[in-house]
Design a protein around this motif. Structure first.
Motif, PDB file in Angstrom:
ATOM      1  N   GLN A  96       0.097   3.234 -40.776  1.00 15.24           N
ATOM      2  CA  GLN A  96       1.344   3.973 -40.592  1.00 15.24           C
ATOM      3  C   GLN A  96       1.406   5.168 -41.535  1.00 15.24           C
ATOM      4  O   GLN A  96       1.894   6.240 -41.170  1.00 15.24           O
ATOM      5  N   ALA A  99      -0.699   7.969 -40.067  1.00 19.66           N
ATOM      6  CA  ALA A  99      -0.517   8.288 -38.651  1.00 19.66           C
ATOM      7  C   ALA A  99      -0.177   9.746 -38.406  1.00 19.66           C
ATOM      8  O   ALA A  99      -0.692  10.374 -37.466  1.00 19.66           O
ATOM      9  N   TRP A 176      10.422   1.169 -32.514  1.00 21.36           N
ATOM     10  CA  TRP A 176       9.184   1.392 -33.254  1.00 21.36           C
ATOM     11  C   TRP A 176       9.015   2.896 -33.420  1.00 21.36           C
ATOM     12  O   TRP A 176       8.975   3.638 -32.453  1.00 21.36           O
ATOM     13  N   ASP A 179       5.167   6.829 -36.074  1.00 17.64           N
ATOM     14  CA  ASP A 179       4.041   6.391 -36.910  1.00 17.64           C
ATOM     15  C   ASP A 179       3.649   4.949 -36.610  1.00 17.64           C
ATOM     16  O   ASP A 179       2.457   4.605 -36.574  1.00 17.64           O
ATOM     17  N   GLU A 180       4.642   4.087 -36.395  1.00 19.45           N
ATOM     18  CA  GLU A 180       4.353   2.693 -36.066  1.00 19.45           C
ATOM     19  C   GLU A 180       3.678   2.573 -34.705  1.00 19.45           C
ATOM     20  O   GLU A 180       2.753   1.770 -34.530  1.00 19.45           O
ATOM     21  N   ALA A 183       0.086   3.479 -35.059  1.00 16.12           N
ATOM     22  CA  ALA A 183      -0.629   2.408 -35.748  1.00 16.12           C
ATOM     23  C   ALA A 183      -0.891   1.231 -34.809  1.00 16.12           C
ATOM     24  O   ALA A 183      -2.018   0.723 -34.740  1.00 16.12           O
TER      25      ALA A 183
END
Length: 229
Positions: A96, A99, A176, A179-180, A183
């Motif tokens: 994350q 990202a 989410w 970045d999540e 990932a």
């Protein structure tokens, strides 16, 4: 010199703001049910479900301002407004924290959905391809480079049909984060430059019909618009 049995198709591309260059599209990934209210709207539980992904073919992408024919084999076509993330640097198992280093830019896009065909697939526990991965199902406006955007998270996202607002939220409402999502996705797929990620849609999805003008916005980005023939 490579020879082909027939002339290969052109590489699908998306415009890039401030330049005549185009972003070549490799794959299109979409995140399902990534806004809490939309998850509830579709019968899911936003507190328990991890992100899941489906795909569209690269040539489903359509430039803003295009007239799109009403797709075949459906009587229930829906709009789904989304923030699009364009990957400029590949990688797998991306953290994350790293990202954002893989993002080329952001765009405003719409995930068109043949809802009746998707529902049939759901009922029969089959893949969603017939409902999601059809021709011209991924309109996308010109991309804005990530370096030109200060804080996409605080941006408002909304969509209108014939001037009437149908969907409205902020990017911070994502279950989410961008970045999540990167990932999570990079654990299942090795991302490559040219990949697009449609990050999910807010509540308010609904049917559109021939003659409708659809306009979508993400604050700070180029709007997306098209008319259904």
């Amino acid at each position: 010199m490579m020879e082909y049995v027939f002339e290969p198709s052109q590489i699908p591309t998306v415009a890039v703001n401030g330049t005549s260059k185009r972003f070549p599209v490799r794959r299109i990934f979409c995140v399902g049910r990534n806004y809490a209210e939309h998850t509830r709207e579709m019968g899911g539980d936003p507190d328990r479900e991890p992100p899941f992904f489906f795909t569209k073919p690269a040539d489903a992408v359509v430039d803003s301002g295009t007239e799109i024919p009403f797709p075949q084999a459906t009587s229930d076509l829906h709009h789904e407004m989304e923030l699009v993330v364009a990957i400029g640097k590949g990688g797998a198992n991306i953290s994350q924290e790293m990202a954002s280093k893989h993002i080329f830019g952001f765009g405003a896009g719409i995930d068109l959905t043949r809802r009746d065909l998707q529902q049939i697939a759901k009922d029969k526990r089959r893949p969603w391809d017939s409902g999601k991965a059809f021709d011209q199902s991924a309109p996308c406006a010109a991309l804005t480079k990530a370096s030109e955007i200060t804080n996409i998270t605080s941006s408002r996202i909304w969509l209108t049909v014939n001037g009437e607002t149908r969907q409205s939220a902020t990017i911070s409402d994502l279950i989410w984060s961008v970045d999540e999502v990167i990932a999570f996705l990079s654990v299942e797929f090795a991302l490559r430059p040219g990949d697009l990620i449609y990050t999910g849609t807010p509540a308010g999805v609904g049917a559109i019909k021939s003659g409708d003008k659809i306009e979508g916005y993400v604050e700070g980005l180029t709007p997306i618009s098209f008319t259904l023939k």
